[in-house]
Write an enzyme that holds these catalytic residues in place. Structure first.
Site, short mmCIF file in Angstrom:
data_model
loop_
_atom_site.label_atom_id
_atom_site.label_comp_id
_atom_site.label_asym_id
_atom_site.label_seq_id
_atom_site.Cartn_x
_atom_site.Cartn_y
_atom_site.Cartn_z
N GLY A 176 0.82 -1.20 0.00
CA GLY A 176 0.00 0.00 0.00
C GLY A 176 0.86 1.25 0.00
N GLY A 216 0.89 5.55 1.09
CA GLY A 216 0.30 6.66 1.81
C GLY A 216 0.98 7.95 1.43
N GLY A 217 0.59 9.04 2.12
CA GLY A 217 1.15 10.34 1.78
C GLY A 217 2.60 10.48 2.18
N MET A 218 3.02 9.73 3.20
CA MET A 218 4.38 9.87 3.71
C MET A 218 5.27 8.68 3.39
SD MET A 218 3.63 11.43 7.50
CE MET A 218 5.33 11.13 7.98
N LYS A 242 8.13 -0.61 5.80
CA LYS A 242 7.63 0.74 5.54
C LYS A 242 8.81 1.65 5.20
CE LYS A 242 4.44 4.14 7.49
NZ LYS A 242 3.56 4.45 8.67
N ASP A 264 -4.60 8.93 13.99
CA ASP A 264 -4.96 8.43 12.65
C ASP A 264 -5.73 7.12 12.78
OD1 ASP A 264 -5.12 8.62 9.92
OD2 ASP A 264 -3.14 7.78 9.53
#
Length: 435
Positions: free
Chosen positions: A20, A22-24, A42, A135
């Site tokens: 996946g 994400g923004g970061m 990650k 979050d």
């Protein structure tokens, strides 16, 4: 967009595919070649590699995650930097996330509470350490059934987790997080605490039970919903006990002080509203002793169809039940077979010669009635026979031991009867036999 690192090596990790984005950061499926262990890797997004603030936030995430030792928090294995890329290696959860489960429609209340109860435990543990997740959303709730007999939950993505009341926006004032599940104070940039996460958890609870978040639409519309509108009633979307609307309303209160004290309390209130057994209505009062003939006795509480009514009354199938009505039980004292239930006839009008009977068992009263009538006749006949024979005869021989009592004139003055005879002048008195 970051370059896809699939097929490359990052230190001793072989990157096998993308999980996946994400923004970061980007989440990869990888293999620790030293241990032969599958991990979730990650990696900070390449366009943020040179941004000091985001590098600092990424390091904070690693530190915060490693500091939390809880069964419902994804375990962190490793943290490092290779070729300017920061990475965090953590457990690869073999399952799905809550967002994917909700796409299939609302979850059963019991299942939703079981899953979110574990989320609440993890979040409250986080809050007890002075941290706020910031979050909380279905995509960050990982669910697996391969690690225990039931479904086990992991709370993931601590990229926005902060210690204290501030630091949840960028230095430029930009909002970080998911507006769909964000609390009003988070959206406004005000101080936050554990009740901020509790608000988000109430939104996730709504989504699990309704199959959709409480506010939908474009981002500005969603934000205005959280800031200025009351949450919609959950019972408008699904058939649930009305008390759950009060739980959602309090959990999503605009003022954080009006919310539940912590996440456990929120889930406990939801469990009470959704799963507490319904109160049974009071039992029907006993019928008076002078009940009119033909009126059936009151049935037991709950006649098998969710309501109350006289025995023998079949209200038919429940709405939308799709099943035919079941036969009603016969009242006590009446015999019936399981294949053919007894139903009482309507009350017999006064003056009618028709006896009160039951369809299947009324004939059993005929024999006792006939026997009773015969017995009464025999008793009456015996009384009459005894009476006629016990008066004595004037012609039978007088017992010298029995005294006579004068009842009329002497023999010489006896009066004739209407039949031409003479009335007796005395009657013998017989003592009662001692036998």
């Amino acid at each position: 967009m970051s370059e896809d690192l699939t097929g490359r090596r990052l230190g001793h990790y072989r990157i096998d595919g993308v999980l996946g984005k994400g923004g970061m950061s980007v989440m990869y499926r990888a293999t620790d070649v030293r241990l032969g262990r599958k991990v979730a890797l990650k990696v900070i997004a390449e366009h943020l590699t040179e941004d000091p603030e985001f590098r600092e936030r990424f390091v904070d995430e690693a530190r915060n995650t490693s500091a939390i030792d809880h069964a419902n928090v994804v375990p962190l294995y490793d943290f490092g930097e290779v070729d300017g890329l920061l990475y965090i290696a953590m457990r690869l959860v073999d399952g799905s996330d809550l967002a994917s489960l909700i796409k299939g429609g609302p979850l059963a209340p019991a299942r939703a509470l079981t899953l979110l109860g574990q989320v609440a435990e993890a979040l409250d543990n986080l809050h007890e350490r002075g941290l706020v997740h910031l979050d909380v959303k279905p995509a960050n709730v990982l669910v697996t059934s391969r690690e225990s007999a039931g479904e086990h939950v992991y709370v993931a993505d601590f990229g926005l987790t902060r210690r204290g009341a501030t630091g949840h926006r960028t230095r430029g004032g930009d909002f970080l997080g998911s507006p769909t599940y964000a609390a009003p104070e988070h959206l406004r940039g005000e101080p936050v605490d554990g009740r901020t996460d509790a608000y988000s958890l109430a939104c996730v609870l709504f989504a699990c039970l309704a199959g959709r978040p409480p506010f939908q639409g474009q981002v500005p519309e969603v934000i205005q919903g959280h800031l200025n509108r009351e949450p919609p009633r959950l019972t408008e979307f699904v058939a649930l006990p009305p008390a759950v609307d009060d739980v959602i309303r309090r959990g999503m209160a605009k003022n954080s002080k009006a919310r539940y004290a912590d996440c456990r309390e929120l889930i406990a209130a939801a469990r009470q509203a959704l799963l507490a057994p319904a109160r049974m209505p009071a039992a029907a009062p006993a019928a008076p002793a002078n009940r009119a003939p033909g009126v059936a006795p009151p049935g037991p509480a709950g006649n098998g169809h969710g309501g109350f009514g006289p025995v023998g009354h079949n209200p038919g199938p429940l709405p939308n039940s799709g099943t035919p009505p079941r036969p009603m039980a016969a009242p006590a004292g009446l015999h019936s077979s399981s294949a053919d239930p007894v139903r009482l006839r309507p009350p017999v009008p006064i003056g009618s010669s028709t006896a009160f009977t039951a369809d299947k068992s009324g004939n059993r009263w005929v024999a006792p009635v006939l026997v009773g009538l015969v017995a009464i006749g025999l008793i009456v006949a015996a009384i009459l026979l005894f009476t006629s024979s016990g008066g004595g005869s004037t012609n039978e021989q007088q017992d010298p031991s029995v005294p006579n009592v004068q009842v009329g004139p002497t023999e010489t003055g006896a009066q004739p009867t209407t039949s031409g005879g003479r009335l007796p002048t005395s009657l013998p008195i017989r003592p009662q036999s001692s036998r």
